[in-house]
Design an enzyme around this catalytic site. Sequence first.
Site, short mmCIF file in Angstrom:
data_model
loop_
_atom_site.label_atom_id
_atom_site.label_comp_id
_atom_site.label_asym_id
_atom_site.label_seq_id
_atom_site.Cartn_x
_atom_site.Cartn_y
_atom_site.Cartn_z
N ASP A 34 0.88 -1.05 -0.06
CA ASP A 34 0.14 -0.07 0.04
C ASP A 34 0.77 1.39 0.09
OD1 ASP A 34 -2.03 -1.35 0.05
OD2 ASP A 34 -2.87 -0.56 1.89
N GLN A 35 1.99 1.31 0.66
CA GLN A 35 2.73 2.45 0.92
C GLN A 35 3.30 2.84 -0.18
OE1 GLN A 35 2.72 -0.14 3.10
NE2 GLN A 35 4.28 0.32 4.88
N GLU A 36 4.13 1.72 -0.96
CA GLU A 36 4.66 1.96 -2.42
C GLU A 36 3.72 2.49 -3.13
OE1 GLU A 36 7.69 -1.39 -3.50
OE2 GLU A 36 6.30 -2.09 -2.16
N ASP A 38 0.85 4.00 -2.71
CA ASP A 38 0.41 5.61 -2.31
C ASP A 38 1.51 6.60 -2.74
OD1 ASP A 38 -1.88 4.60 -1.32
OD2 ASP A 38 -1.32 4.60 0.85
N SER A 83 -31.93 -8.36 -24.78
CA SER A 83 -32.10 -9.22 -23.45
C SER A 83 -32.10 -10.65 -23.75
CB SER A 83 -33.50 -8.62 -23.05
OG SER A 83 -34.10 -9.39 -22.05
N LEU A 84 -32.45 -11.55 -22.82
CA LEU A 84 -32.20 -12.89 -23.11
C LEU A 84 -33.30 -13.56 -22.75
CD1 LEU A 84 -28.68 -13.61 -21.38
CD2 LEU A 84 -29.27 -13.69 -23.73
N GLU A 114 -21.70 -19.40 -19.17
CA GLU A 114 -21.17 -18.44 -18.10
C GLU A 114 -22.21 -18.15 -17.02
OE1 GLU A 114 -20.89 -14.89 -20.30
OE2 GLU A 114 -19.73 -15.71 -22.09
N LYS A 116 -24.62 -16.16 -15.06
CA LYS A 116 -25.50 -14.91 -15.17
C LYS A 116 -25.70 -13.93 -14.16
CE LYS A 116 -29.88 -13.44 -16.97
NZ LYS A 116 -30.19 -12.53 -15.99
N ASP A 118 -25.92 -10.92 -11.55
CA ASP A 118 -27.21 -10.23 -11.19
C ASP A 118 -26.76 -8.95 -10.97
OD1 ASP A 118 -29.84 -9.82 -10.83
OD2 ASP A 118 -30.04 -10.74 -8.96
N TYR A 252 -18.70 -9.48 -20.65
CA TYR A 252 -18.78 -10.78 -21.15
C TYR A 252 -19.30 -10.41 -22.75
CZ TYR A 252 -23.11 -9.09 -19.72
OH TYR A 252 -24.32 -8.19 -19.44
N LYS A 317 -24.12 -19.58 -24.65
CA LYS A 317 -24.10 -18.91 -25.86
C LYS A 317 -23.32 -19.65 -26.95
CE LYS A 317 -23.25 -14.46 -23.24
NZ LYS A 317 -22.25 -13.43 -22.91
N LYS A 341 -32.38 -20.30 -15.67
CA LYS A 341 -32.59 -19.48 -14.32
C LYS A 341 -32.66 -20.53 -13.12
CE LYS A 341 -33.31 -15.38 -14.33
NZ LYS A 341 -34.44 -14.49 -14.63
N CYS A 435 -48.43 6.80 14.71
CA CYS A 435 -47.38 6.20 15.28
C CYS A 435 -47.62 4.88 16.42
CB CYS A 435 -46.01 6.91 15.78
SG CYS A 435 -44.77 5.95 16.61
N CYS A 438 -46.18 6.10 19.87
CA CYS A 438 -46.59 7.17 20.66
C CYS A 438 -47.73 8.07 20.31
CB CYS A 438 -45.31 8.44 20.45
SG CYS A 438 -45.27 8.96 18.64
N CYS A 457 -43.01 8.84 11.80
CA CYS A 457 -43.59 9.27 12.69
C CYS A 457 -42.75 11.06 12.97
CB CYS A 457 -43.13 8.53 14.10
SG CYS A 457 -43.48 9.64 15.42
N CYS A 462 -41.10 10.78 20.56
CA CYS A 462 -41.77 9.60 20.45
C CYS A 462 -40.67 8.68 21.23
CB CYS A 462 -41.91 9.17 19.00
SG CYS A 462 -42.06 7.33 18.74
S1 IVH Z 1 -25.21 -11.95 -22.84
C1 IVH Z 1 -27.01 -10.42 -26.67
N1 IVH Z 1 -23.77 -12.65 -20.78
O1 IVH Z 1 -28.60 -10.40 -18.20
C2 IVH Z 1 -26.98 -11.13 -25.39
N2 IVH Z 1 -25.63 -11.16 -20.61
O2 IVH Z 1 -31.47 -11.24 -18.89
C3 IVH Z 1 -26.76 -10.05 -24.24
N3 IVH Z 1 -26.32 -10.82 -18.10
O3 IVH Z 1 -29.21 -8.22 -20.65
C4 IVH Z 1 -26.44 -10.52 -22.90
N4 IVH Z 1 -24.78 -11.88 -17.08
O4 IVH Z 1 -27.70 -7.46 -18.77
C5 IVH Z 1 -25.11 -12.02 -21.09
N5 IVH Z 1 -22.66 -13.71 -18.79
C6 IVH Z 1 -23.64 -12.74 -19.17
C7 IVH Z 1 -24.64 -12.00 -18.48
C8 IVH Z 1 -25.60 -11.36 -19.19
C9 IVH Z 1 -25.73 -11.11 -16.77
C10 IVH Z 1 -27.47 -9.81 -18.08
C11 IVH Z 1 -27.55 -8.96 -19.29
C12 IVH Z 1 -28.82 -9.19 -20.20
C13 IVH Z 1 -29.44 -9.75 -18.97
C14 IVH Z 1 -30.94 -10.66 -19.66
#
Ligand code: IVH
Length: 699
Positions: A34-36, A38, A83-84, A114, A116, A118, A252, A317, A341, A435, A438, A457, A462
């Site tokens: 850390d010191q180096e 910083d 989205s997926l 991979e 997913k 959150d 990703y 994928k 999921k 409340c 009180c 409240c 209270c």
């Molecule tokens: S690929 C066109 N890979 O989940 C493909 N998405 O529910 C685009 N997400 O919109 C997404 N981990 O925001 C991909 N390893 C992963 C992910 C991932 C989380 C999210 C992403 C996507 C959403 C869909």
Amino acid sequence: MAPAEIHRRHEHLATLIRAHDYDYYVLANPTISDQEYDRLYRELSELEKEHPDLTTPDSPTQRVGGAPVSEFKPVAHRTPMLSLDNAFSQQEVREFVARVQKLLPQETLEWTVEPKIDGLAVCLRYESGVFTVGATRGDGTTGDDITANLKTIRSIPLKLNVPQNLPLQAPHTVSPLAGSGTGGESLRPAMPALLEVRGEVFLSESGFRRLNEERVSCGDEPFENPRNAAAGSLKQLDSRIVATRPLVAVFYGLGAVDGTPLPSTQAQMLEWLRSLGFKTPDRVWHCATVQELLDAIKELDAVRRSFDYETDGAVIKLNPVPLRDRAGSTSKAPRWSIAYKYAPQQAQTVLSGITIQVGRTGALTPVAELEPVLLSRSTISRATLHNEDELRRKDIRIGDTVIIEKKGEVIPAVVRVVLEKRTGSETCFEFPRSCPACGGAVSRSVHSGETLVVARCGNPDCPAQVRGRIEHWCARGAMDIEGGGEALVSQLVAKGLVKNVADLYELTPESLSRLDRMGEKSAQNFLESVNQSKSQDLWRLVFGLGILHVGSSVAKALARRFKTLEAVGAATVETLTTTEDVGEVIAASVSRWFAIPDNQELIARLRAVGLNFGVEKLESAPGPFLGKTFVLTGTLPSLSREQASAKIEALGGKVTSSVSKKTDFVLAGSDAGSKLEKAERLGVRVIDEAQFLELCRQH
Ligand code: IVH
């Protein structure tokens, strides 16, 4: 130094710091102390102070956050952020594979799996290797420009590494794919003119817990889960606040790319992203058959809780990019990918009642009283219902059968009502208009701009609030008055002995003798501790006052900046906002608190009883522990945690809560648990109390 030399030195320092940031934040493998670090950082920022023209947007000094903005500008995505589609069973995975095979009948398909993540989806643009714009997903076509906030995230490179020539490797050879050495043909080492990367921003589990503890301790609502906490953080208009939140980003995928050949598989693309300096998912599997996909999904489920982010699924994928292009996308989601999921950890039980908790700031929180049920190895009998809006939205009634859920470390929450089990005998809960502690009037306000409506409240007298305020004042992290816990404080308040914190200083052995289970000795100890608190540091006093939004770190910043309590109280909102970590919301709250006549009277009384109103011992003393980081664990034979911390701080050291490679010493007592194990694993020096005292004595 000659100008050219200054320039070279600046470039050298910036490059070194970038490399160390990468080692620490992306690889979790720091190579200097850390010191180096910083020292390098300080030299760089001093150089920039003397020669402001050297400061470029990709300098490592540009991560501290800048002036707040009034709104986020829109950013149009060059390619939509899709989205997926989801799969919830093995059968749906089989059907997905069959669908893709039908689209590409002649092809032998191969896949990656991979985690997913959150988090919150983001898209980052790099122009000639420099981070220029970062945006949220928004509606998929247009997002919010959150560049300033993203810049504060240390695992996001502000400047990319020069891409490396990747090793040539035959595909299909490694399964699962480890963190390195995968991919097809080698890539040409060119810095793309434009590169858009896509990924997720999240709060680490430990970061989430720390942030919530901090929020609760300063009277703010805790975030419901790490995802909300990350979202709330990224939507902050003040990037200086974002800089204090431990956000991490994992990438990703790609958006638009110009000026370089694209990787031809997902595996190769991840490898490329890593070589450019990005953090990528912890594990990736390479699969050729449906059975391998199902095995990978199962394996991921077994390991996913060890990742630093929450995962709610596995993303499958199609590995070769040219085949993806042929499979195509719908307007919503690609046809070549699907998210499997995992079922969240849930349980069903009956909600037998709803109670209301009144916090120190008057916030009314509904709590579900449940018939005890086992959920992920613990028995649950209460769950949070968050607030009235949430209750209404979910139409939760007393007597309902409900599904409760626990994600990670979070307190269990009621997810939904099992409507099929409604009998008609359930009763609606009337959220109290006054409340429950009180009878005072309840008002509703939007909480800190984070779109949460909180009922409060409004009666400052209270008893629930009074109790909460006094407990907070006595807490270890505040004035540290031993014995001032819930049991004693509720008696003091119920007997009318204490109405505010100043009354604590007027207690006598005689008045305490009127309390149940209060012997002479305990009364004496308590009064002694109350008396000692008079000389506590100013920041503890500022924190102890319980001003809305003022946590311990803000209290420290205020004490450091203003030096006396009077100066904090006299500061205007404008002056307050020029303090480190203090944005407009906090400044307004501080200013409001000091304007209230009752609070002014309280301060006058505290001054009269002789509390320390000035700064003392706040700055790290330049002692022998300067720059050393300690972690305390277990019970020490003679020193309390506070005493040990005070010694460390007095000698210039710092005490932190979690062990990393940056920790210099772990001071361990009996019953030390995981922190000790981690220290041993990381090779951090572990000392006991005797060795610690010896170290202190040497200096
Ligand atoms: S690929 C066109 N890979 O989940 C493909 N998405 O529910 C685009 N997400 O919109 C997404 N981990 O925001 C991909 N390893 C992963 C992910 C991932 C989380 C999210 C992403 C996507 C959403 C869909």
